[in-house]
Scaffold this motif. Structure first.
Motif, PDB file in Angstrom:
ATOM      1  N   MET A 125       2.341   0.621   1.530  1.00  0.00           N
ATOM      2  CA  MET A 125       2.682   1.783   0.719  1.00  0.00           C
ATOM      3  C   MET A 125       1.214   2.163   0.207  1.00  0.00           C
ATOM      4  O   MET A 125       0.544   3.158   0.241  1.00  0.00           O
ATOM      5  CB  MET A 125       3.688   2.215  -0.209  1.00  0.00           C
ATOM      6  CG  MET A 125       3.627   3.297  -0.941  1.00  0.00           C
ATOM      7  SD  MET A 125       3.943   4.604   0.294  1.00  0.00           S
ATOM      8  CE  MET A 125       4.342   5.980  -0.591  1.00  0.00           C
ATOM      9  N   ALA A 126       0.707   0.973  -0.417  1.00  0.00           N
ATOM     10  CA  ALA A 126      -0.692   1.011  -0.947  1.00  0.00           C
ATOM     11  C   ALA A 126      -1.693   1.249   0.146  1.00  0.00           C
ATOM     12  O   ALA A 126      -2.734   2.066  -0.340  1.00  0.00           O
ATOM     13  CB  ALA A 126      -0.861  -0.183  -1.809  1.00  0.00           C
ATOM     14  N   LYS A 127      -1.760   0.669   1.053  1.00  0.00           N
ATOM     15  CA  LYS A 127      -2.578   0.914   2.058  1.00  0.00           C
ATOM     16  C   LYS A 127      -2.775   2.356   2.614  1.00  0.00           C
ATOM     17  O   LYS A 127      -3.745   2.848   2.946  1.00  0.00           O
ATOM     18  CB  LYS A 127      -2.554  -0.074   3.280  1.00  0.00           C
ATOM     19  CG  LYS A 127      -3.525  -0.305   4.156  1.00  0.00           C
ATOM     20  CD  LYS A 127      -3.289  -1.235   5.267  1.00  0.00           C
ATOM     21  CE  LYS A 127      -3.703  -2.704   5.024  1.00  0.00           C
ATOM     22  NZ  LYS A 127      -3.613  -3.490   6.349  1.00  0.00           N
ATOM     23  N   LEU A 128      -1.515   2.780   2.908  1.00  0.00           N
ATOM     24  CA  LEU A 128      -1.624   4.374   3.328  1.00  0.00           C
ATOM     25  C   LEU A 128      -2.006   5.380   2.346  1.00  0.00           C
ATOM     26  O   LEU A 128      -2.736   6.060   2.616  1.00  0.00           O
ATOM     27  CB  LEU A 128       0.029   4.680   3.596  1.00  0.00           C
ATOM     28  CG  LEU A 128       0.218   6.067   3.964  1.00  0.00           C
ATOM     29  CD1 LEU A 128      -0.394   6.453   5.493  1.00  0.00           C
ATOM     30  CD2 LEU A 128       1.747   6.359   4.115  1.00  0.00           C
ATOM     31  N   LEU A 129      -1.907   5.002   1.072  1.00  0.00           N
ATOM     32  CA  LEU A 129      -2.413   5.998   0.011  1.00  0.00           C
ATOM     33  C   LEU A 129      -4.029   5.726  -0.056  1.00  0.00           C
ATOM     34  O   LEU A 129      -4.530   6.589  -0.374  1.00  0.00           O
ATOM     35  CB  LEU A 129      -1.716   5.451  -1.510  1.00  0.00           C
ATOM     36  CG  LEU A 129      -0.599   6.085  -1.788  1.00  0.00           C
ATOM     37  CD1 LEU A 129       0.072   5.564  -2.996  1.00  0.00           C
ATOM     38  CD2 LEU A 129      -0.087   7.476  -1.464  1.00  0.00           C
ATOM     39  N   MET A 130      -4.536   4.477   0.127  1.00  0.00           N
ATOM     40  CA  MET A 130      -5.914   4.339   0.182  1.00  0.00           C
ATOM     41  C   MET A 130      -6.303   5.114   1.468  1.00  0.00           C
ATOM     42  O   MET A 130      -7.428   5.643   1.307  1.00  0.00           O
ATOM     43  CB  MET A 130      -6.366   2.785   0.080  1.00  0.00           C
ATOM     44  CG  MET A 130      -5.891   2.373  -1.015  1.00  0.00           C
ATOM     45  SD  MET A 130      -6.372   0.567  -1.266  1.00  0.00           S
ATOM     46  CE  MET A 130      -6.607  -0.127   0.131  1.00  0.00           C
ATOM     47  N   ILE A 131      -5.848   5.027   2.594  1.00  0.00           N
ATOM     48  CA  ILE A 131      -6.246   5.739   3.758  1.00  0.00           C
ATOM     49  C   ILE A 131      -6.268   7.299   3.482  1.00  0.00           C
ATOM     50  O   ILE A 131      -7.412   7.712   3.802  1.00  0.00           O
ATOM     51  CB  ILE A 131      -5.649   5.197   5.047  1.00  0.00           C
ATOM     52  CG1 ILE A 131      -5.925   3.815   5.267  1.00  0.00           C
ATOM     53  CG2 ILE A 131      -5.740   6.319   6.143  1.00  0.00           C
ATOM     54  CD1 ILE A 131      -4.818   3.157   6.394  1.00  0.00           C
ATOM     55  N   VAL A 132      -5.185   7.573   3.061  1.00  0.00           N
ATOM     56  CA  VAL A 132      -5.284   9.121   2.663  1.00  0.00           C
ATOM     57  C   VAL A 132      -6.218   9.599   1.760  1.00  0.00           C
ATOM     58  O   VAL A 132      -7.005  10.724   1.911  1.00  0.00           O
ATOM     59  CB  VAL A 132      -3.656   9.549   2.278  1.00  0.00           C
ATOM     60  CG1 VAL A 132      -3.652  10.985   1.715  1.00  0.00           C
ATOM     61  CG2 VAL A 132      -2.750   9.359   3.485  1.00  0.00           C
ATOM     62  N   GLY A 133      -6.365   8.967   0.578  1.00  0.00           N
ATOM     63  CA  GLY A 133      -7.269   9.099  -0.229  1.00  0.00           C
ATOM     64  C   GLY A 133      -8.713   9.365   0.247  1.00  0.00           C
ATOM     65  O   GLY A 133      -9.592  10.025  -0.023  1.00  0.00           O
ATOM     66  N   ALA A 134      -9.028   8.227   1.244  1.00  0.00           N
ATOM     67  CA  ALA A 134     -10.362   7.957   1.660  1.00  0.00           C
ATOM     68  C   ALA A 134     -10.580   9.232   2.687  1.00  0.00           C
ATOM     69  O   ALA A 134     -11.611   9.886   2.568  1.00  0.00           O
ATOM     70  CB  ALA A 134     -10.516   6.900   2.536  1.00  0.00           C
ATOM     71  N   VAL A 135      -9.577   9.507   3.594  1.00  0.00           N
ATOM     72  CA  VAL A 135      -9.560  10.732   4.423  1.00  0.00           C
ATOM     73  C   VAL A 135      -9.818  11.954   3.587  1.00  0.00           C
ATOM     74  O   VAL A 135     -10.833  12.828   3.984  1.00  0.00           O
ATOM     75  CB  VAL A 135      -8.241  10.880   5.259  1.00  0.00           C
ATOM     76  CG1 VAL A 135      -8.429  12.224   6.020  1.00  0.00           C
ATOM     77  CG2 VAL A 135      -8.434   9.785   6.258  1.00  0.00           C
TER      78      VAL A 135
END
Length: 65
Positions: A1-11
């Motif tokens: 979940m944390a990895k997904l949030l980091m990817i969404v934030g970066a995008v």
């Protein structure tokens, strides 16, 4: 979940940075009504294009997952 949030934030960060240089909200088909001191803006074409782009991104993310 944390990895997904980091990817969404970066995008979102990259999209926000690019929007400074690319005027996405000024496409033909967007409705702008100016009367007096009031302005009504309805971005129809911008919404359609962003919907298609996001649908393709999520399709490819789901396909390669």
């Amino acid at each position: 979940m944390a990895k997904l949030l980091m990817i969404v934030g970066a995008v979102l960060f990259i999209i926000g940075f690019l929007m400074q240089f690319i005027h996405i909200g000024k496409l033909p088909g967007d409705i702008v009504i100016k009367k007096g001191n009031a302005t009504f803006y309805f971005p129809i074409m911008t919404s359609i294009i962003l919907s298609i782009v996001l649908s393709l991104i999520f399709y490819f993310i789901g396909k390669f997952r």
